[in-house]
Design an enzyme around this catalytic site. Sequence first.
Site, PDB file in Angstrom:
ATOM      1  N   ASP A 147     -13.523  -7.823   4.749  1.00  0.00           N
ATOM      2  CA  ASP A 147     -12.075  -7.652   4.800  1.00  0.00           C
ATOM      3  C   ASP A 147     -11.715  -7.498   6.281  1.00  0.00           C
ATOM      4  O   ASP A 147     -12.157  -6.541   6.930  1.00  0.00           O
ATOM      5  CB  ASP A 147     -11.710  -6.395   3.993  1.00  0.00           C
ATOM      6  CG  ASP A 147     -10.219  -6.093   4.020  1.00  0.00           C
ATOM      7  OD1 ASP A 147      -9.507  -6.611   4.909  1.00  0.00           O
ATOM      8  OD2 ASP A 147      -9.779  -5.298   3.172  1.00  0.00           O
TER       9      ASP A 147
ATOM     10  N   SER B  51       1.758 -19.017  13.813  1.00  0.00           N
ATOM     11  CA  SER B  51       2.661 -19.817  12.961  1.00  0.00           C
ATOM     12  C   SER B  51       3.887 -20.222  13.765  1.00  0.00           C
ATOM     13  O   SER B  51       4.279 -19.517  14.713  1.00  0.00           O
ATOM     14  CB  SER B  51       3.123 -18.991  11.753  1.00  0.00           C
ATOM     15  OG  SER B  51       4.098 -19.707  11.013  1.00  0.00           O
TER      16      SER B  51
ATOM     17  N   TYR C 149       6.928 -10.986   8.370  1.00  0.00           N
ATOM     18  CA  TYR C 149       5.847 -11.959   8.624  1.00  0.00           C
ATOM     19  C   TYR C 149       6.074 -12.634   9.980  1.00  0.00           C
ATOM     20  O   TYR C 149       5.151 -12.743  10.792  1.00  0.00           O
ATOM     21  CB  TYR C 149       5.820 -13.001   7.500  1.00  0.00           C
ATOM     22  CG  TYR C 149       4.871 -14.153   7.760  1.00  0.00           C
ATOM     23  CD1 TYR C 149       3.499 -14.022   7.540  1.00  0.00           C
ATOM     24  CD2 TYR C 149       5.334 -15.383   8.238  1.00  0.00           C
ATOM     25  CE1 TYR C 149       2.623 -15.082   7.779  1.00  0.00           C
ATOM     26  CE2 TYR C 149       4.469 -16.448   8.474  1.00  0.00           C
ATOM     27  CZ  TYR C 149       3.120 -16.292   8.240  1.00  0.00           C
ATOM     28  OH  TYR C 149       2.253 -17.344   8.490  1.00  0.00           O
TER      29      TYR C 149
ATOM     30  N   LYS D  40       3.550 -12.614  13.346  1.00  0.00           N
ATOM     31  CA  LYS D  40       3.005 -13.800  14.015  1.00  0.00           C
ATOM     32  C   LYS D  40       3.452 -13.841  15.487  1.00  0.00           C
ATOM     33  O   LYS D  40       2.729 -14.331  16.349  1.00  0.00           O
ATOM     34  CB  LYS D  40       3.423 -15.070  13.265  1.00  0.00           C
ATOM     35  CG  LYS D  40       2.747 -15.188  11.893  1.00  0.00           C
ATOM     36  CD  LYS D  40       1.219 -15.233  12.018  1.00  0.00           C
ATOM     37  CE  LYS D  40       0.520 -15.526  10.707  1.00  0.00           C
ATOM     38  NZ  LYS D  40      -0.944 -15.595  10.831  1.00  0.00           N
TER      39      LYS D  40
HETATM   40  N1  LIG Z   1       0.300 -22.276   4.648  1.00  0.00           N
HETATM   41  C1  LIG Z   1       1.234 -22.364   5.583  1.00  0.00           C
HETATM   42  O1  LIG Z   1       2.266 -22.994   5.375  1.00  0.00           O
HETATM   43  C2  LIG Z   1       1.028 -21.695   6.915  1.00  0.00           C
HETATM   44  C3  LIG Z   1       1.897 -22.003   7.960  1.00  0.00           C
HETATM   45  C4  LIG Z   1       1.723 -21.383   9.196  1.00  0.00           C
HETATM   46  C5  LIG Z   1       0.687 -20.477   9.361  1.00  0.00           C
HETATM   47  N2  LIG Z   1      -0.144 -20.188   8.332  1.00  0.00           N
HETATM   48  C6  LIG Z   1      -1.236 -19.235   8.581  1.00  0.00           C
HETATM   49  O2  LIG Z   1      -2.462 -19.890   8.311  1.00  0.00           O
HETATM   50  C7  LIG Z   1      -3.448 -18.925   7.940  1.00  0.00           C
HETATM   51  C8  LIG Z   1      -4.139 -19.359   6.666  1.00  0.00           C
HETATM   52  O3  LIG Z   1      -3.219 -19.303   5.606  1.00  0.00           O
HETATM   53  P1  LIG Z   1      -3.255 -20.271   4.333  1.00  0.00           P
HETATM   54  O4  LIG Z   1      -1.905 -20.821   4.210  1.00  0.00           O
HETATM   55  O5  LIG Z   1      -4.411 -21.189   4.388  1.00  0.00           O
HETATM   56  O6  LIG Z   1      -3.420 -19.156   3.190  1.00  0.00           O
HETATM   57  P2  LIG Z   1      -4.349 -19.072   1.910  1.00  0.00           P
HETATM   58  O7  LIG Z   1      -3.823 -17.909   1.141  1.00  0.00           O
HETATM   59  O8  LIG Z   1      -4.469 -20.397   1.244  1.00  0.00           O
HETATM   60  O9  LIG Z   1      -5.774 -18.693   2.527  1.00  0.00           O
HETATM   61  C9  LIG Z   1      -5.999 -17.445   3.142  1.00  0.00           C
HETATM   62  C10 LIG Z   1      -7.419 -16.999   2.871  1.00  0.00           C
HETATM   63  O10 LIG Z   1      -7.594 -15.730   3.513  1.00  0.00           O
HETATM   64  C11 LIG Z   1      -8.261 -14.846   2.645  1.00  0.00           C
HETATM   65  N3  LIG Z   1      -7.918 -13.473   2.981  1.00  0.00           N
HETATM   66  C12 LIG Z   1      -6.762 -12.814   2.709  1.00  0.00           C
HETATM   67  N4  LIG Z   1      -6.836 -11.558   3.143  1.00  0.00           N
HETATM   68  C13 LIG Z   1      -8.057 -11.393   3.706  1.00  0.00           C
HETATM   69  C14 LIG Z   1      -8.718 -10.307   4.316  1.00  0.00           C
HETATM   70  N5  LIG Z   1      -8.110  -9.106   4.421  1.00  0.00           N
HETATM   71  N6  LIG Z   1      -9.962 -10.480   4.798  1.00  0.00           N
HETATM   72  C15 LIG Z   1     -10.573 -11.697   4.682  1.00  0.00           C
HETATM   73  N7  LIG Z   1      -9.993 -12.764   4.091  1.00  0.00           N
HETATM   74  C16 LIG Z   1      -8.751 -12.619   3.612  1.00  0.00           C
HETATM   75  C17 LIG Z   1      -7.809 -15.248   1.250  1.00  0.00           C
HETATM   76  O11 LIG Z   1      -8.718 -14.832   0.254  1.00  0.00           O
HETATM   77  C18 LIG Z   1      -7.702 -16.770   1.371  1.00  0.00           C
HETATM   78  O12 LIG Z   1      -8.908 -17.420   1.013  1.00  0.00           O
HETATM   79  C19 LIG Z   1      -2.695 -17.583   7.826  1.00  0.00           C
HETATM   80  O13 LIG Z   1      -2.886 -16.831   9.008  1.00  0.00           O
HETATM   81  C20 LIG Z   1      -1.250 -18.017   7.683  1.00  0.00           C
HETATM   82  O14 LIG Z   1      -0.355 -17.015   8.120  1.00  0.00           O
HETATM   83  C21 LIG Z   1      -0.002 -20.770   7.110  1.00  0.00           C
END
Ligand SMILES: NC(=O)c1ccc[n+]([C@@H]2O[C@H](COP(=O)([O-])OP(=O)(O)OC[C@H]3O[C@@H](n4cnc5c(N)ncnc54)[C@H](O)[C@@H]3O)[C@@H](O)[C@H]2O)c1
Length: 253
Positions: free
Chosen positions: A62, A142, A155, A159
């Site tokens: 975590d 982000s 959020y 970021k």
């Molecule tokens: N999806 C989007 O549109 C988007 C856009 C901009 C930025 N982001 C950023 O990209 C990154 C990845 O997000 P995503 O969209 O792939 O999300 P997602 O939810 O698909 O994947 C996130 C992963 O992180 C894991 N996770 C969550 N909390 C955790 C913890 N405390 N310790 C270890 N693992 C943990 C989850 O189990 C999951 O597998 C994030 O930082 C998110 O803020 C996403």
Amino acid sequence: MRVKDKSIIVTGAGGGIGEGIAKRLAAEGAQVLVNDINPAAGQQVVEAILRDGGKASFFAADVTKSAEVKALVEAAVERHGKLDVMVNNAGWTHRNRPALEVGEDEFDKCYAVNVKSIYLATVHAVPAFRANGGGSFINIASTAGVRPRPGLTWYNGSKGAVITTSKSLAAELGPDNIRVNCINPVFNPDTGLAAEFAGGPLTEERKAKFRATIPLGRFSTALDVANAALYLASDEAAFISGVCIEVDGARCV
Ligand SMILES: NC(=O)c1ccc[n+]([C@@H]2O[C@H](COP(=O)([O-])OP(=O)(O)OC[C@H]3O[C@@H](n4cnc5c(N)ncnc54)[C@H](O)[C@@H]3O)[C@@H](O)[C@H]2O)c1
């Protein structure tokens, strides 16, 4: 093989963008330590990488817990003999809604997963980087951190903190040959967080409205972000530090 034999941790790599980054880096020769809080998801990604002939193993941790992040870094050094790159990708958001309706517990979780994780990664990985003559952090921030929009206020702020912290660390850790960069993806509908960002089910109407704000006319993919991460992890980016690469089809201009 642009990152051959580099020892790379990718946090939150059990799905979404992190999975894409882990697979792309492994395909380019890296030894990837796949981290996630969800072991079943992380193991599946490792198995897929191994099936494709790449090098990967899983470590459950975590990213909000100091002892677990310490153990994660130690595992990378133990398994690969060193740590070259840490991709801080794990992230979380409260559901899109008015700022005053977001609970204190959600605020705390948002800042723990998105911001405290960067603090803990820094505290525990920097000694390993120093022992190796340098290293590189790639922090997934982000577009929300530079062009905030209503509904995701806490959020967005988390970021923004990732971006400013990364730039500050780039200045502070440069003399140790440690590079610190960010990637700012725009919305990706194929991830676990997508419905939270959208504030509900991803209807065609919601998607079309958002897509219309992206000049290149589509959403980001995990591969788009992974390609930027690959560049930042590679030696081609040896003099690149303190930058944010927007992977957003010009949304932020
Ligand atoms: N999806 C989007 O549109 C988007 C856009 C901009 C930025 N982001 C950023 O990209 C990154 C990845 O997000 P995503 O969209 O792939 O999300 P997602 O939810 O698909 O994947 C996130 C992963 O992180 C894991 N996770 C969550 N909390 C955790 C913890 N405390 N310790 C270890 N693992 C943990 C989850 O189990 C999951 O597998 C994030 O930082 C998110 O803020 C996403």
